[in-house]
Design a protein around this motif. Structure first.
Motif, mmCIF file in Angstrom:
data_model
loop_
_atom_site.group_PDB
_atom_site.id
_atom_site.type_symbol
_atom_site.label_atom_id
_atom_site.label_comp_id
_atom_site.label_asym_id
_atom_site.label_seq_id
_atom_site.Cartn_x
_atom_site.Cartn_y
_atom_site.Cartn_z
ATOM 1 N N LEU A 113 78.899 -43.927 -90.407
ATOM 2 C CA LEU A 113 78.955 -43.186 -89.152
ATOM 3 C C LEU A 113 78.475 -44.032 -87.978
ATOM 4 O O LEU A 113 79.109 -44.074 -86.916
ATOM 5 C CB LEU A 113 78.117 -41.912 -89.257
ATOM 6 N N VAL A 114 77.348 -44.734 -88.160
ATOM 7 C CA VAL A 114 76.798 -45.562 -87.084
ATOM 8 C C VAL A 114 77.756 -46.709 -86.761
ATOM 9 O O VAL A 114 78.024 -46.998 -85.582
ATOM 10 C CB VAL A 114 75.412 -46.116 -87.466
ATOM 11 N N ASP A 119 81.664 -49.059 -83.000
ATOM 12 C CA ASP A 119 83.004 -49.602 -82.793
ATOM 13 C C ASP A 119 83.792 -48.777 -81.773
ATOM 14 O O ASP A 119 84.572 -49.321 -80.984
ATOM 15 C CB ASP A 119 83.780 -49.665 -84.106
ATOM 16 N N ASP A 120 83.572 -47.459 -81.799
ATOM 17 C CA ASP A 120 84.320 -46.556 -80.918
ATOM 18 C C ASP A 120 83.675 -46.390 -79.547
ATOM 19 O O ASP A 120 84.224 -45.696 -78.680
ATOM 20 C CB ASP A 120 84.462 -45.168 -81.566
ATOM 21 N N GLY A 121 82.489 -46.988 -79.378
ATOM 22 C CA GLY A 121 81.791 -46.820 -78.113
ATOM 23 C C GLY A 121 81.237 -45.421 -77.924
ATOM 24 O O GLY A 121 81.070 -44.956 -76.785
ATOM 25 N N ARG A 122 80.909 -44.747 -79.037
ATOM 26 C CA ARG A 122 80.334 -43.392 -78.972
ATOM 27 C C ARG A 122 79.004 -43.354 -79.727
ATOM 28 O O ARG A 122 78.859 -42.634 -80.714
ATOM 29 C CB ARG A 122 81.303 -42.377 -79.571
ATOM 30 N N PRO A 123 78.007 -44.117 -79.286
ATOM 31 C CA PRO A 123 76.765 -44.211 -80.053
ATOM 32 C C PRO A 123 75.988 -42.904 -80.164
ATOM 33 O O PRO A 123 75.263 -42.693 -81.142
ATOM 34 C CB PRO A 123 75.956 -45.260 -79.272
ATOM 35 N N GLU A 124 76.162 -42.030 -79.196
ATOM 36 C CA GLU A 124 75.358 -40.798 -79.176
ATOM 37 C C GLU A 124 75.604 -39.924 -80.397
ATOM 38 O O GLU A 124 74.681 -39.304 -80.923
ATOM 39 C CB GLU A 124 75.652 -40.014 -77.896
ATOM 40 N N ARG A 125 76.853 -39.883 -80.868
ATOM 41 C CA ARG A 125 77.193 -38.968 -81.965
ATOM 42 C C ARG A 125 76.531 -39.360 -83.277
ATOM 43 O O ARG A 125 76.418 -38.532 -84.192
ATOM 44 C CB ARG A 125 78.710 -38.872 -82.139
ATOM 45 N N GLU A 154 70.622 -51.508 -82.642
ATOM 46 C CA GLU A 154 71.933 -51.744 -82.032
ATOM 47 C C GLU A 154 72.478 -50.477 -81.384
ATOM 48 O O GLU A 154 73.115 -50.533 -80.313
ATOM 49 C CB GLU A 154 72.898 -52.274 -83.092
ATOM 50 N N LEU A 155 72.221 -49.335 -82.027
ATOM 51 C CA LEU A 155 72.679 -48.060 -81.479
ATOM 52 C C LEU A 155 71.974 -47.745 -80.158
ATOM 53 O O LEU A 155 72.611 -47.338 -79.181
ATOM 54 C CB LEU A 155 72.430 -46.951 -82.501
#
Length: 219
Positions: A113-114, A119-125, A154-155
């Motif tokens: 998931l992380v 990779d998707d540029g959606r770290p919050e999720r 990294e997140l």
């Protein structure tokens, strides 16, 4: 999920005698607390409303609650593959594994998931599941913990929270310093690169396993 549950599964999870359970459920259905339907020879039950479901869930003993969440995670794992629902099912299964404290089973899903979120540029999720997994840090091997701490750093960096990233890297440095585990070196190297980009040279050296005299010699 659908909010439904199977009568036979309920009996198995709760350790009920079937006759006693049937009597309890009949009263609940009569009072409108539950509804039932028949599907392929099995009885499916549903709570009368979401608030009631939440209240009952909160009243479960910790052991029963963990068992229930692990059971739900296993049911989701066994569902037929659906490309449309794959991501939501994966997230739901991970949520149940974490709630059920199935740390070893949850770990690869958290890492996936992380990685996907970065990779998707959606770290919050991915942040909360990762933090939930890190709550069980004491039960993890040093390599497993090291990887999660690096991903945490990294997140947080991807979220623009560099102070939190430095905090995670500092924890990683402590893990590296407290154990003689060669496999940690690759996480240390990645962490050192991030620390250097964040202008924390001393922390970068710690992550590489360098002491002050080693750094002077290298220079």
């Amino acid at each position: 999920g659908t909010g439904e549950f199977d009568l036979n599964e309920l009996a198995e999870l709760g350790g009920y005698i079937r006759g006693e359970l049937d009597e309890l459920l009949a009263r609940a259905i009569e009072r409108g607390l539950l509804s039932e339907r028949h599907e392929a020879g099995r009885i499916r039950l549903r709570f009368g409303n979401e608030l009631l479901r939440r209240i009952i869930h909160a009243e479960l003993s910790p052991v029963t609650r963990r068992k229930l969440h692990r059971h739900c995670a296993e049911r989701i794992r066994r569902l037929p593959f659906s490309e449309v629902l794959d991501e939501s099912r994966r997230d739901a299964r991970l949520a149940h594994l974490l709630a059920g404290q199935a740390v070893a089973e949850a770990r690869p899903l958290v890492i996936e998931l992380v990685t996907r979120a970065l990779d998707d540029g959606r770290p919050e999720r991915a942040r909360q599941p990762l933090l939930d997994q890190l709550e069980y840090a004491e039960s993890m091997a040093s390599v497993e913990l090291g990887e999660l701490l690096l991903l945490h750093a990294e997140l947080e960096h991807a979220r623009g929270q560099d102070h939190a990233a430095i905090s995670a890297l500092t924890r990683l440095a402590v893990v590296i310093e407290q154990t003689d585990e060669p496999r940690l070196s690759r996480f240390g190297e990645r962490g050192a690169d991030l620390a250097k980009r964040l202008e924390h040279r001393k922390l970068s050296d710690r992550l590489l396993g360098l002491r002050p005299r080693d750094r002077r010699a290298a220079e």
